[in-house]
Design a protein around this motif. Sequence first.
Motif, PDB file in Angstrom:
ATOM      1  N   GLU A  57      18.107   7.024  27.642  1.00 38.10           N
ATOM      2  CA  GLU A  57      16.845   7.302  26.811  1.00 38.10           C
ATOM      3  C   GLU A  57      16.218   8.406  27.208  1.00 38.10           C
ATOM      4  N   VAL A  58      16.191   8.813  28.836  1.00 39.89           N
ATOM      5  CA  VAL A  58      15.663   9.912  29.359  1.00 39.89           C
ATOM      6  C   VAL A  58      16.303  11.305  29.043  1.00 39.89           C
ATOM      7  N   TYR A  59      17.412  11.295  28.882  1.00 39.03           N
ATOM      8  CA  TYR A  59      18.098  12.641  28.195  1.00 39.03           C
ATOM      9  C   TYR A  59      17.553  13.099  26.920  1.00 39.03           C
ATOM     10  N   GLY A  60      16.741  14.229  27.134  1.00 34.56           N
ATOM     11  CA  GLY A  60      16.265  14.778  25.926  1.00 34.56           C
ATOM     12  C   GLY A  60      14.363  14.955  26.381  1.00 34.56           C
ATOM     13  N   PRO A  61      13.720  13.925  26.528  1.00 35.00           N
ATOM     14  CA  PRO A  61      14.040  12.382  26.267  1.00 35.00           C
ATOM     15  C   PRO A  61      14.270  12.239  24.842  1.00 35.00           C
ATOM     16  N   ARG A  62      15.302  11.032  24.641  1.00 33.01           N
ATOM     17  CA  ARG A  62      15.691  10.591  23.327  1.00 33.01           C
ATOM     18  C   ARG A  62      16.126  11.168  22.538  1.00 33.01           C
ATOM     19  N   GLU A  65      20.233  10.593  22.834  1.00 36.03           N
ATOM     20  CA  GLU A  65      20.624   9.356  21.890  1.00 36.03           C
ATOM     21  C   GLU A  65      20.631   9.724  20.581  1.00 36.03           C
ATOM     22  N   GLU A  66      19.669  10.353  20.080  1.00 31.30           N
ATOM     23  CA  GLU A  66      19.678  10.513  18.478  1.00 31.30           C
ATOM     24  C   GLU A  66      20.978  11.333  18.089  1.00 31.30           C
ATOM     25  N   LEU A  67      21.358  12.471  18.744  1.00 30.25           N
ATOM     26  CA  LEU A  67      22.527  13.123  18.734  1.00 30.25           C
ATOM     27  C   LEU A  67      23.824  12.081  18.478  1.00 30.25           C
ATOM     28  N   VAL A  68      23.995  11.486  19.720  1.00 27.09           N
ATOM     29  CA  VAL A  68      25.196  10.522  19.925  1.00 27.09           C
ATOM     30  C   VAL A  68      25.062   9.537  18.744  1.00 27.09           C
ATOM     31  N   GLY A  69      24.139   8.987  18.370  1.00 27.04           N
ATOM     32  CA  GLY A  69      24.077   8.212  17.168  1.00 27.04           C
ATOM     33  C   GLY A  69      24.423   8.732  15.907  1.00 27.04           C
ATOM     34  N   GLU A  70      23.983   9.866  15.668  1.00 23.35           N
ATOM     35  CA  GLU A  70      24.343  10.463  14.402  1.00 23.35           C
ATOM     36  C   GLU A  70      25.702  10.799  14.385  1.00 23.35           C
ATOM     37  N   ALA A  71      26.081  11.296  15.425  1.00 24.63           N
ATOM     38  CA  ALA A  71      27.622  11.927  15.556  1.00 24.63           C
ATOM     39  C   ALA A  71      28.652  10.755  15.387  1.00 24.63           C
ATOM     40  N   LEU A  72      28.318   9.586  16.017  1.00 20.55           N
ATOM     41  CA  LEU A  72      29.392   8.399  16.315  1.00 20.55           C
ATOM     42  C   LEU A  72      29.200   7.271  15.192  1.00 20.55           C
ATOM     43  N   GLU A  73      28.017   7.536  14.450  1.00 18.23           N
ATOM     44  CA  GLU A  73      27.825   6.406  13.292  1.00 18.23           C
ATOM     45  C   GLU A  73      28.996   6.120  12.596  1.00 18.23           C
ATOM     46  N   PRO A  74      29.744   7.232  12.000  1.00 14.66           N
ATOM     47  CA  PRO A  74      30.954   6.879  11.267  1.00 14.66           C
ATOM     48  C   PRO A  74      32.237   6.207  11.872  1.00 14.66           C
ATOM     49  N   THR A  83      24.227   3.488  27.344  1.00  9.83           N
ATOM     50  CA  THR A  83      22.942   3.796  27.376  1.00  9.83           C
ATOM     51  C   THR A  83      22.172   3.279  28.705  1.00  9.83           C
ATOM     52  N   LYS A  84      20.908   3.839  28.797  1.00 10.52           N
ATOM     53  CA  LYS A  84      20.478   3.522  30.176  1.00 10.52           C
ATOM     54  C   LYS A  84      18.934   3.333  29.819  1.00 10.52           C
ATOM     55  N   PHE A  85      18.197   2.530  30.481  1.00  5.32           N
ATOM     56  CA  PHE A  85      16.780   2.516  30.345  1.00  5.32           C
ATOM     57  C   PHE A  85      16.278   2.585  32.128  1.00  5.32           C
ATOM     58  N   GLY A  86      14.861   2.501  31.955  1.00  9.37           N
ATOM     59  CA  GLY A  86      14.403   2.759  33.500  1.00  9.37           C
ATOM     60  C   GLY A  86      13.393   3.704  33.852  1.00  9.37           C
ATOM     61  N   PHE A  87      13.222   4.491  33.093  1.00  4.84           N
ATOM     62  CA  PHE A  87      12.250   5.467  33.386  1.00  4.84           C
ATOM     63  C   PHE A  87      10.985   5.518  32.592  1.00  4.84           C
ATOM     64  N   ALA A  88       9.862   5.642  33.024  1.00  6.10           N
ATOM     65  CA  ALA A  88       8.274   5.543  32.421  1.00  6.10           C
ATOM     66  C   ALA A  88       8.033   6.950  31.750  1.00  6.10           C
ATOM     67  N   ARG A 114      17.790   1.903  17.606  1.00  5.47           N
ATOM     68  CA  ARG A 114      17.356   2.788  16.400  1.00  5.47           C
ATOM     69  C   ARG A 114      18.078   4.337  16.519  1.00  5.47           C
ATOM     70  N   ARG A 115      17.903   4.590  17.556  1.00 10.04           N
ATOM     71  CA  ARG A 115      18.566   6.224  17.875  1.00 10.04           C
ATOM     72  C   ARG A 115      20.024   6.219  17.808  1.00 10.04           C
ATOM     73  N   LEU A 116      20.502   5.153  18.289  1.00 10.42           N
ATOM     74  CA  LEU A 116      22.116   5.192  18.387  1.00 10.42           C
ATOM     75  C   LEU A 116      22.521   4.580  16.875  1.00 10.42           C
ATOM     76  N   ARG A 117      21.625   4.142  16.153  1.00  5.27           N
ATOM     77  CA  ARG A 117      22.252   3.859  14.869  1.00  5.27           C
ATOM     78  C   ARG A 117      23.117   2.622  14.895  1.00  5.27           C
ATOM     79  N   THR A 118      22.766   1.702  15.929  1.00  2.00           N
ATOM     80  CA  THR A 118      23.861   0.763  16.033  1.00  2.00           C
ATOM     81  C   THR A 118      22.904  -0.686  16.119  1.00  2.00           C
ATOM     82  N   ASP A 119      23.804  -2.099  16.067  1.00  2.00           N
ATOM     83  CA  ASP A 119      22.962  -3.071  16.091  1.00  2.00           C
ATOM     84  C   ASP A 119      23.121  -3.670  17.575  1.00  2.00           C
ATOM     85  N   VAL A 120      23.966  -3.033  18.409  1.00  2.00           N
ATOM     86  CA  VAL A 120      24.134  -3.493  19.809  1.00  2.00           C
ATOM     87  C   VAL A 120      24.381  -2.377  20.622  1.00  2.00           C
ATOM     88  N   VAL A 121      24.032  -2.338  22.064  1.00  2.00           N
ATOM     89  CA  VAL A 121      24.330  -1.311  22.881  1.00  2.00           C
ATOM     90  C   VAL A 121      25.515  -1.978  23.597  1.00  2.00           C
TER      91      VAL A 121
END
Length: 332
Positions: A57-62, A65-74, A83-88, A114-121
């Motif tokens: 999540e923190v890369y960018g931030p966010r 994940e959007e880039l990875v999600g769009e590229a790998l959706e197909p 992916t990772k959580f944990g920053f405020a 949502r950003r990774l365009r997937t139902d499951v991490v």
Amino acid sequence: MDARTLGTAPHALPVSALGLGCMGLTNGFGPATERAAGIAFLRDAVERGVAFFDTAEVYGPRTNEELVGEALEPVREHVVLATKFGFAFDDDGRQVGVSSRPDDIRRAVEGSLRRLRTDVVDLLYQHRVDPDVPIEDVAGTVGELVAEGKVRHLGLSEAGPTTIRRAHATHPVTALQSEYSLFWREPEQSVLPVLDELGIGFVPFSPLGRGLLTGAVGADASFGENDIRATLPRFAPDALAANLALVERVRSVASRLEATPGQVALAWLLAQRPTIVPIPGTRRTSRLEENLAAAGLRLDEDALAELTAASDEVVIVGERYPEAMAAMIDRS
Ligand SMILES: NC(=O)c1ccc[n+]([C@@H]2O[C@H](COP(=O)([O-])OP(=O)(O)OC[C@H]3O[C@@H](n4cnc5c(N)ncnc54)[C@H](OP(=O)(O)O)[C@@H]3O)[C@@H](O)[C@H]2O)c1
């Protein structure tokens, strides 16, 4: 590429022997890669056999994940997404400290899905341990998300041995992601024995020593303001000059094997344990090709011993992180 398995059944996760660290595509090493080029690069990585992608999540931030999600959706069914959580973050989206309160974990995961365009991490790491939230609450929350089908596996990053044990007792941990390379071998003492005992996989980040071990960083290197190395004591001019002694020793083994220093550094990591899956980061196809070839490079006993000895003997100058970042590392 060969496959490896992180963690132990029924919490095992099969992945490619080398993953791809995606951070540099948006930050950490200078300006972000142009979006279309980043998407093409990630899809090409899949074609070349990479089936394990690392973002946060923190890369960018966010935006990462959007880039990875769009590229790998197909090709979503054919890849493992970590992916990772944990920053405020403040209201302007800037990162301000850590937070692993259960509500924040749930908010982060909804955003990641949502950003990774997937139902499951596939693999969800806590990025840094939050000293204000018991790790049982963190692992318990991720366990609930697993039960809800939103997450498949729990991971931790830069967590200490006691934290790992406590988390694992609450919900099985599949992988720990922490820095590990010929440049930084502390995990051999601190966490690897615990991971072996508990059957947890290990994902070394910065396996190329943030580029140093490839030989591409010279003594006169200068790092721009968006390059994290400008802030890392080990890359300050005097420290860098001293630390290049290790690269010269790696280079000498590599030239004997007709390989590159970076390939030898990755092959050394892969040889340490079958449970290790490094995630070198790059934004360039030629370097990706070079790095992936390391998965097929078998180092003989002499080469392994020479590399280990070089890393034992060269005294690395400068701390790994500046004070504020070091304070976020869990030592319990
Ligand atoms: N959990 C955490 O706290 C944490 C912290 C840091 C990183 N990470 C993850 O780990 C991944 C990898 O770590 P990292 O990116 O810090 O360090 P790294 O993989 O050790 O090194 C990346 C650097 O090496 C360069 N490089 C890569 N392959 C090369 C080659 N064959 N020849 C010459 N230079 C090469 C890259 O430049 P180019 O991009 O220009 O090729 C980049 O500057 C990240 O992408 C991220 O996903 C996690």
